[in-house]
Design a protein around this motif. Structure first.
Motif, PDB file in Angstrom:
ATOM      1  N   PRO A  80       4.326   5.255 -13.401  1.00  0.00           N
ATOM      2  CA  PRO A  80       3.092   4.510 -13.147  1.00  0.00           C
ATOM      3  C   PRO A  80       3.344   3.099 -12.630  1.00  0.00           C
ATOM      4  O   PRO A  80       2.596   2.600 -11.781  1.00  0.00           O
ATOM      5  N   VAL A  81       4.386   2.455 -13.120  1.00  0.00           N
ATOM      6  CA  VAL A  81       4.707   1.103 -12.669  1.00  0.00           C
ATOM      7  C   VAL A  81       5.272   1.133 -11.255  1.00  0.00           C
ATOM      8  O   VAL A  81       4.863   0.361 -10.376  1.00  0.00           O
ATOM      9  N   ARG A  82       6.195   2.054 -11.011  1.00  0.00           N
ATOM     10  CA  ARG A  82       6.832   2.122  -9.686  1.00  0.00           C
ATOM     11  C   ARG A  82       5.817   2.404  -8.585  1.00  0.00           C
ATOM     12  O   ARG A  82       5.904   1.850  -7.488  1.00  0.00           O
ATOM     13  N   LYS A  83       4.854   3.275  -8.868  1.00  0.00           N
ATOM     14  CA  LYS A  83       3.915   3.628  -7.800  1.00  0.00           C
ATOM     15  C   LYS A  83       3.000   2.459  -7.460  1.00  0.00           C
ATOM     16  O   LYS A  83       2.637   2.266  -6.293  1.00  0.00           O
ATOM     17  N   PHE A  84       2.630   1.630  -8.436  1.00  0.00           N
ATOM     18  CA  PHE A  84       1.810   0.464  -8.121  1.00  0.00           C
ATOM     19  C   PHE A  84       2.635  -0.605  -7.401  1.00  0.00           C
ATOM     20  O   PHE A  84       2.108  -1.338  -6.555  1.00  0.00           O
ATOM     21  N   GLU A  85       3.905  -0.685  -7.705  1.00  0.00           N
ATOM     22  CA  GLU A  85       4.767  -1.600  -6.943  1.00  0.00           C
ATOM     23  C   GLU A  85       4.877  -1.145  -5.494  1.00  0.00           C
ATOM     24  O   GLU A  85       4.868  -1.970  -4.564  1.00  0.00           O
ATOM     25  N   HIS A  86       4.992   0.146  -5.283  1.00  0.00           N
ATOM     26  CA  HIS A  86       5.034   0.682  -3.922  1.00  0.00           C
ATOM     27  C   HIS A  86       3.722   0.391  -3.198  1.00  0.00           C
ATOM     28  O   HIS A  86       3.723  -0.017  -2.025  1.00  0.00           O
ATOM     29  N   TYR A  87       2.615   0.556  -3.884  1.00  0.00           N
ATOM     30  CA  TYR A  87       1.288   0.281  -3.318  1.00  0.00           C
ATOM     31  C   TYR A  87       1.158  -1.198  -2.962  1.00  0.00           C
ATOM     32  O   TYR A  87       0.567  -1.542  -1.931  1.00  0.00           O
ATOM     33  N   ALA A  88       1.712  -2.076  -3.781  1.00  0.00           N
ATOM     34  CA  ALA A  88       1.610  -3.520  -3.530  1.00  0.00           C
ATOM     35  C   ALA A  88       2.233  -3.901  -2.193  1.00  0.00           C
ATOM     36  O   ALA A  88       1.811  -4.879  -1.564  1.00  0.00           O
ATOM     37  N   ALA A  89       3.222  -3.126  -1.741  1.00  0.00           N
ATOM     38  CA  ALA A  89       3.906  -3.441  -0.486  1.00  0.00           C
ATOM     39  C   ALA A  89       3.175  -2.894   0.737  1.00  0.00           C
ATOM     40  O   ALA A  89       3.557  -3.212   1.875  1.00  0.00           O
ATOM     41  N   MET A  90       2.128  -2.105   0.547  1.00  0.00           N
ATOM     42  CA  MET A  90       1.394  -1.534   1.672  1.00  0.00           C
ATOM     43  C   MET A  90       0.406  -2.547   2.241  1.00  0.00           C
ATOM     44  O   MET A  90      -0.205  -3.324   1.503  1.00  0.00           O
ATOM     45  N   ALA A  91       0.235  -2.514   3.558  1.00  0.00           N
ATOM     46  CA  ALA A  91      -0.766  -3.364   4.195  1.00  0.00           C
ATOM     47  C   ALA A  91      -2.165  -2.906   3.793  1.00  0.00           C
ATOM     48  O   ALA A  91      -2.401  -1.718   3.530  1.00  0.00           O
ATOM     49  N   ALA A  92      -3.088  -3.849   3.751  1.00  0.00           N
ATOM     50  CA  ALA A  92      -4.443  -3.542   3.296  1.00  0.00           C
ATOM     51  C   ALA A  92      -5.125  -2.495   4.173  1.00  0.00           C
ATOM     52  O   ALA A  92      -5.950  -1.720   3.695  1.00  0.00           O
ATOM     53  N   ASP A  93      -4.791  -2.471   5.469  1.00  0.00           N
ATOM     54  CA  ASP A  93      -5.434  -1.529   6.390  1.00  0.00           C
ATOM     55  C   ASP A  93      -4.591  -0.283   6.637  1.00  0.00           C
ATOM     56  O   ASP A  93      -4.855   0.500   7.540  1.00  0.00           O
ATOM     57  N   ASP A  94      -3.575  -0.073   5.825  1.00  0.00           N
ATOM     58  CA  ASP A  94      -2.671   1.067   5.973  1.00  0.00           C
ATOM     59  C   ASP A  94      -3.357   2.336   5.478  1.00  0.00           C
ATOM     60  O   ASP A  94      -3.940   2.361   4.382  1.00  0.00           O
ATOM     61  N   ALA A  95      -3.275   3.414   6.262  1.00  0.00           N
ATOM     62  CA  ALA A  95      -3.864   4.690   5.832  1.00  0.00           C
ATOM     63  C   ALA A  95      -3.214   5.191   4.557  1.00  0.00           C
ATOM     64  O   ALA A  95      -3.860   5.854   3.738  1.00  0.00           O
ATOM     65  N   GLU A  96      -1.928   4.876   4.382  1.00  0.00           N
ATOM     66  CA  GLU A  96      -1.256   5.311   3.159  1.00  0.00           C
ATOM     67  C   GLU A  96      -1.814   4.606   1.929  1.00  0.00           C
ATOM     68  O   GLU A  96      -1.813   5.168   0.832  1.00  0.00           O
ATOM     69  N   ALA A  97      -2.296   3.377   2.099  1.00  0.00           N
ATOM     70  CA  ALA A  97      -2.940   2.690   0.978  1.00  0.00           C
ATOM     71  C   ALA A  97      -4.224   3.406   0.579  1.00  0.00           C
ATOM     72  O   ALA A  97      -4.536   3.558  -0.616  1.00  0.00           O
ATOM     73  N   ARG A  98      -4.983   3.872   1.583  1.00  0.00           N
ATOM     74  CA  ARG A  98      -6.210   4.623   1.270  1.00  0.00           C
ATOM     75  C   ARG A  98      -5.859   5.909   0.532  1.00  0.00           C
ATOM     76  O   ARG A  98      -6.564   6.324  -0.387  1.00  0.00           O
TER      77      ARG A  98
END
Length: 366
Positions: free
Chosen positions: A241-259
């Motif tokens: 759970p911690v690692r996945k939110f750290e990975h999400y933190a590195a995504m750009a706000a408009d990144d499709a992967e963030a969605r």
């Protein structure tokens, strides 16, 4: 004055009911749920790293506040049995293919978005595709155990002849039972657990302890909400759970992967309550007693075994799965190891070449 044993028992019972009411209330806002336990995981993982802790906290807030995309057009409902529905995604005229998701979490992970919908991709390939949506158990269904859900699947499939049945996670375990009982023309299992001795003793003991703590709280509810179950899944890989939110933190706000991360996290935190008997079967019968691995699982007093599966069967096993490790998977005549995780193999960026296309080719070969 000290309380009598009777008074103490009454007080304990009241405390359990109060706790059950607290767990049973709908949680406000988005996950992770339950949030206090999530923060305990964060603190245990990051220890004294204040910068890392702040990064995770900011990522959780970003996830909670992010706008959500408009939902895709819903599939058609073609059959219902109690609170469970059979959904049709259209497609061609050939043999029906029915996907069975896990009882835990909604079926959305197999229909995530336009680019990562396993269901819509198979329909576009000309498959006649169906998906089981377990729905919310009504009061009359709260006595359902895993065998009852297998019988429910069989009733929903009655109008489709003998379809190809594809089960994901615990849905794969149920799909194996359907095939063993003669209800499928062919079987595909995806990250399905069967031999629970494949989990480490530490993991099995931890889940047993979790269930012993949870069961008395859940009994007054009559079912178990997802926010009560989530810690059991976190315990299988506490750092995830911690690692996945750290990975999400590195995504750009408009990144499709963030969605997609947001959609997957909504899925992971969603889901209807599960019945107590089905969970008792899972924690006590499967994880605790390994009934499937020992050939002791019975439906209508008939054993359900791998040897009883006489139809074509392909088994996709994740080589990096911490929810269903490869050692816990069944062994079929056609085992295929996928270098992708439990969720990634069905909805990740490599799901199409690693799972969707090989499964489609296998179905075409029948």
């Amino acid at each position: 004055m000290p309380r009598s044993d009777s008074n103490a028992a009454d007080a304990n019972s009241l405390a359990r009911k109060n706790a059950a009411q607290q767990y049973g209330q709908a949680e406000r806002g988005r996950g992770p749920h339950p949030l206090p336990l999530f923060w305990q995981l964060v603190h245990a993982e990051v220890k004294d790293d204040a910068a890392r802790r702040a990064r995770v906290m900011a990522a959780v807030r970003r996830y909670q506040d992010a706008p959500r995309a408009a939902p895709m057009p819903p599939p058609d409902v073609v059959a219902e049995d109690g609170g469970t529905r059979l959904l049709s995604y259209g497609g061609g005229e050939g043999r029906a293919v029915v996907f069975i998701p896990s009882l835990v979490n909604p079926p959305d992970i197999l229909d995530l978005d336009e680019e990562r919908s396993m269901m819509r991709w198979f329909a576009a390939r000309g498959r006649r595709v169906y998906l089981i949506d377990w729905g919310t158990p009504a009061a009359a269904e709260r006595a359902y155990d895993l065998a009852d859900y297998v019988l429910r699947i069989e009733r929903l499939l009655a109008g489709l002849g003998r379809p190809v049945v594809a089960g994901y996670c615990l849905g794969g375990t149920l799909a194996m039972a359907v095939a063993a009982r003669g209800g499928a023309a062919a079987l595909a299992t995806i990250a399905a657990p069967w031999d629970f001795s494949g989990y480490t003793d530490e993991r099995r003991d931890g889940l047993a302890a979790f269930w012993q703590r949870t069961k008395p709280i859940a009994v007054p509810l009559g079912s178990v909400p997802m926010n009560m179950l989530q810690p059991a899944f976190w315990s299988l890989d506490p750092g995830a759970p911690v690692r996945k939110f750290e990975h999400y933190a590195a995504m750009a706000a408009d990144d499709a992967e963030a969605r997609r991360f947001e959609a997957m996290e909504d899925w992971a935190n969603g889901g209807a309550p599960l019945t107590l008997p089905a969970l008792a079967d899972t924690f006590e019968g499967l994880f605790g007693g390994n009934k499937t691995g020992h050939g002791e699982w019975r439906i209508c007093d008939v054993p359900v075994t791998q040897d009883a599966i006489k139809v074509p069967w392909v088994n996709f096993i994740s080589s990096t799965d911490r929810i269903v490790p490869a050692a816990a998977a069944p062994r079929s005549p056609d085992d295929r190891h996928v270098a992708c995780g439990h969720v990634g193999m069905v909805a990740g960026s490599r799901a199409r070449p690693l799972l969707w296309e090989p499964l489609d080719q296998w179905i075409r070969s029948l």
